[in-house]
Write a protein that holds these residues in place. Structure first.
Motif, PDB file in Angstrom:
ATOM      1  N   GLY A 170      35.474  88.029  25.860  1.00 14.41           N
ATOM      2  CA  GLY A 170      34.731  89.227  25.525  1.00 14.41           C
ATOM      3  C   GLY A 170      34.175  89.989  26.699  1.00 14.41           C
ATOM      4  N   GLU A 171      34.261  91.308  26.588  1.00 17.89           N
ATOM      5  CA  GLU A 171      33.563  92.265  27.441  1.00 17.89           C
ATOM      6  C   GLU A 171      32.675  93.088  26.529  1.00 17.89           C
ATOM      7  N   GLY A 172      31.434  93.307  26.935  1.00 14.39           N
ATOM      8  CA  GLY A 172      30.451  93.948  26.073  1.00 14.39           C
ATOM      9  C   GLY A 172      29.534  92.880  25.530  1.00 14.39           C
ATOM     10  N   SER A 173      30.055  92.091  24.594  1.00 15.96           N
ATOM     11  CA  SER A 173      29.419  90.871  24.117  1.00 15.96           C
ATOM     12  C   SER A 173      30.393  89.711  24.307  1.00 15.96           C
ATOM     13  N   ILE A 174      29.880  88.489  24.229  1.00 16.95           N
ATOM     14  CA  ILE A 174      30.700  87.287  24.437  1.00 16.95           C
ATOM     15  C   ILE A 174      30.912  86.586  23.100  1.00 16.95           C
ATOM     16  N   TYR A 175      32.187  86.234  22.842  1.00 19.77           N
ATOM     17  CA  TYR A 175      32.589  85.573  21.607  1.00 19.77           C
ATOM     18  C   TYR A 175      33.291  84.258  21.944  1.00 19.77           C
ATOM     19  N   HIS A 176      33.739  83.553  20.892  1.00 21.50           N
ATOM     20  CA  HIS A 176      34.502  82.329  21.089  1.00 21.50           C
ATOM     21  C   HIS A 176      35.691  82.327  20.131  1.00 21.50           C
ATOM     22  N   ALA A 177      36.657  81.460  20.421  1.00 18.32           N
ATOM     23  CA  ALA A 177      37.812  81.288  19.551  1.00 18.32           C
ATOM     24  C   ALA A 177      38.277  79.838  19.623  1.00 18.32           C
ATOM     25  N   TRP A 178      38.965  79.393  18.557  1.00 16.01           N
ATOM     26  CA  TRP A 178      39.485  78.033  18.479  1.00 16.01           C
ATOM     27  C   TRP A 178      41.007  78.069  18.335  1.00 16.01           C
ATOM     28  N   SER A 179      41.669  76.982  18.797  1.00 19.27           N
ATOM     29  CA  SER A 179      43.115  76.874  18.669  1.00 19.27           C
ATOM     30  C   SER A 179      43.524  75.422  18.486  1.00 19.27           C
ATOM     31  N   ASP A 180      44.601  75.216  17.753  1.00 20.39           N
ATOM     32  CA  ASP A 180      45.196  73.896  17.621  1.00 20.39           C
ATOM     33  C   ASP A 180      46.354  73.685  18.590  1.00 20.39           C
ATOM     34  N   ASP A 181      46.922  74.791  19.118  1.00 23.98           N
ATOM     35  CA  ASP A 181      48.125  74.675  19.940  1.00 23.98           C
ATOM     36  C   ASP A 181      48.062  75.432  21.258  1.00 23.98           C
ATOM     37  N   LEU A 182      46.914  76.061  21.572  1.00 25.91           N
ATOM     38  CA  LEU A 182      46.695  76.828  22.800  1.00 25.91           C
ATOM     39  C   LEU A 182      47.453  78.158  22.828  1.00 25.91           C
ATOM     40  N   ILE A 183      48.217  78.466  21.802  1.00 25.53           N
ATOM     41  CA  ILE A 183      48.964  79.722  21.741  1.00 25.53           C
ATOM     42  C   ILE A 183      48.370  80.660  20.703  1.00 25.53           C
ATOM     43  N   HIS A 184      48.066  80.129  19.533  1.00 26.61           N
ATOM     44  CA  HIS A 184      47.498  80.915  18.439  1.00 26.61           C
ATOM     45  C   HIS A 184      45.999  80.637  18.362  1.00 26.61           C
ATOM     46  N   TRP A 185      45.201  81.712  18.377  1.00 26.85           N
ATOM     47  CA  TRP A 185      43.750  81.569  18.474  1.00 26.85           C
ATOM     48  C   TRP A 185      43.062  82.285  17.320  1.00 26.85           C
ATOM     49  N   GLU A 186      42.056  81.606  16.774  1.00 23.64           N
ATOM     50  CA  GLU A 186      41.258  82.159  15.682  1.00 23.64           C
ATOM     51  C   GLU A 186      39.861  82.470  16.198  1.00 23.64           C
ATOM     52  N   PRO A 187      39.508  83.765  16.264  1.00 20.26           N
ATOM     53  CA  PRO A 187      38.191  84.102  16.811  1.00 20.26           C
ATOM     54  C   PRO A 187      37.069  83.824  15.823  1.00 20.26           C
ATOM     55  N   GLY A 188      35.877  83.632  16.364  1.00 24.49           N
ATOM     56  CA  GLY A 188      34.703  83.588  15.513  1.00 24.49           C
ATOM     57  C   GLY A 188      34.462  84.947  14.888  1.00 24.49           C
ATOM     58  N   PRO A 189      33.509  85.052  13.975  1.00 28.63           N
ATOM     59  CA  PRO A 189      33.278  86.315  13.278  1.00 28.63           C
ATOM     60  C   PRO A 189      32.914  87.453  14.226  1.00 28.63           C
ATOM     61  N   GLN A 190      33.461  88.650  13.934  1.00 28.64           N
ATOM     62  CA  GLN A 190      33.168  89.834  14.735  1.00 28.64           C
ATOM     63  C   GLN A 190      31.667  90.113  14.814  1.00 28.64           C
ATOM     64  N   ASP A 191      30.939  89.813  13.736  1.00 23.96           N
ATOM     65  CA  ASP A 191      29.508  90.124  13.699  1.00 23.96           C
ATOM     66  C   ASP A 191      28.636  88.967  14.163  1.00 23.96           C
ATOM     67  N   GLU A 192      29.260  87.946  14.808  1.00 24.49           N
ATOM     68  CA  GLU A 192      28.469  86.816  15.298  1.00 24.49           C
ATOM     69  C   GLU A 192      28.809  86.507  16.761  1.00 24.49           C
ATOM     70  N   PRO A 193      28.526  87.439  17.679  1.00 20.98           N
ATOM     71  CA  PRO A 193      28.750  87.125  19.093  1.00 20.98           C
ATOM     72  C   PRO A 193      27.831  86.014  19.560  1.00 20.98           C
ATOM     73  N   LEU A 194      28.291  85.265  20.557  1.00 18.89           N
ATOM     74  CA  LEU A 194      27.463  84.207  21.134  1.00 18.89           C
ATOM     75  C   LEU A 194      26.375  84.783  22.026  1.00 18.89           C
TER      76      LEU A 194
END
Length: 313
Positions: A170-194
């Motif tokens: 993230g630029e602006g705000s910081i977010y997180h994401a998870w992956s099972d295979d390092l290629i496909h990533w699922e971000p956390g909710p748009q309205d819940e930046p870290l």
């Protein structure tokens, strides 16, 4: 992982910065900056952003035996080939996992910036996997003037957390994401930046942005070095660098943060350039008993700051 504690440092800018500057009349003749860094075969390898006066960015490669003096590969190793990156491949970060290098970079098409992923086993030949978060805008909740999609700055941890791979982005705000295979990533909710920009009058009041890859440090916590900016009434900005601390068992909750920069513009190169008053860290390695933090200086040249374990603030 070598001994390290939060906050990591103190870092001292190298007296002979910049360590890389523009050269020639081609793809790196205008600016050389914002490098990712990794150690491979006993050398520090930088994957750095460079462009000519057209400001269409490529990623170049340079190697060093001491972390300070670098020899450059003559051609870029990553260049725009897709429509979504036709105005540049920018601002890489890299993490090595089991012999594969995972490179995140910003693809810019002239309007939208999108965080993309590429992989390699040799750092020279890269397979592109495309935009990671095509519906995301990391300037939320303050994205009124920023076109969607917009995402930058992906930093992948080199080990699993609770059975999954973790990325901060993230630029602006910081977010997180998870992956099972390092290629496909699922971000956390748009309205819940870290993390959102810091309070008025502080060094991250305009934006906060992920820096180099996070690391596991001596007291068992994740350390993330990040970049932050203020914006002045005349439209100019000032970029400095902060640090965040997380519990790896709960990596979406900030435990602590530095409330003053650990790196900020102090030299002529830091204070004058394509975008003046910028120290922008994207590379971090431990090499020969020293931590090396590599950063862009005013979007024009490339510098390094070092910290040898045992030195104190």
């Amino acid at each position: 992982m070598p001994h390290a504690e939060f906050p990591l440092g103190p870092f001292t800018p190298y007296a002979e910065n910049p360590i890389l500057t523009p050269q020639g009349d081609g793809w790196e003749s205008g600016s050389v900056y914002n490098p990712a860094a990794v150690v491979k075969d006993g050398k520090v390898v930088l994957l750095y952003r460079a462009h000519a006066d057209d400001i269409v960015s490529h990623v170049g490669l340079a190697t060093s035996d001491d972390g300070l003096h670098f020899e450059r590969h003559t051609e870029p190793v990553l260049s725009p080939t897709e429509n979504y990156e036709r105005h540049g491949c920018e601002d890489p970060r890299v993490t090595e996992i089991d012999g594969t290098y995972y490179l995140t970079y910003t693809a810019y098409d002239g309007t939208n910036a999108q965080l993309c992923l590429a992989t390699s086993t040799d750092l020279f030949t890269w397979e592109k996997h495309g935009p990671l978060f095509p519906d995301f805008n990391t300037f939320e909740p303050n994205a009124a003037d920023v076109p969607t999609p917009w995402s930058k700055a992906g930093a992948i941890l080199d080990r699993k957390v609770n059975g999954r791979w973790l990325m901060y982005f993230g630029e602006g705000s910081i977010y997180h994401a998870w992956s099972d295979d390092l290629i496909h990533w699922e971000p956390g909710p748009q309205d819940e930046p870290l993390m959102v920009p810091t309070p008025p009058g502080t060094f991250g009041e305009f934006l906060v942005e992920v820096g180099p890859q996070p690391i596991i440090i001596n007291n068992g916590l994740i350390l993330l070095l990040h970049n932050a900016a203020v914006k002045f009434e005349d439209g100019t900005v000032r970029y400095t660098c902060g640090q965040l601390l997380f519990d790896p068992a709960r990596p979406t909750e900030i435990l602590a943060q530095m409330n003053r920069p650990w790196l900020e513009p102090t030299t002529r190169e830091d204070q004058h350039g394509l975008v003046s008053n910028v120290t922008f860290v994207e590379g971090l390695v431990h090499f020969q008993d020293t931590w090396f933090a590599y950063y862009g200086q005013s979007d024009s040249t490339l510098g390094v700051a070092t910290y040898r374990v045992g030195e104190t603030y």
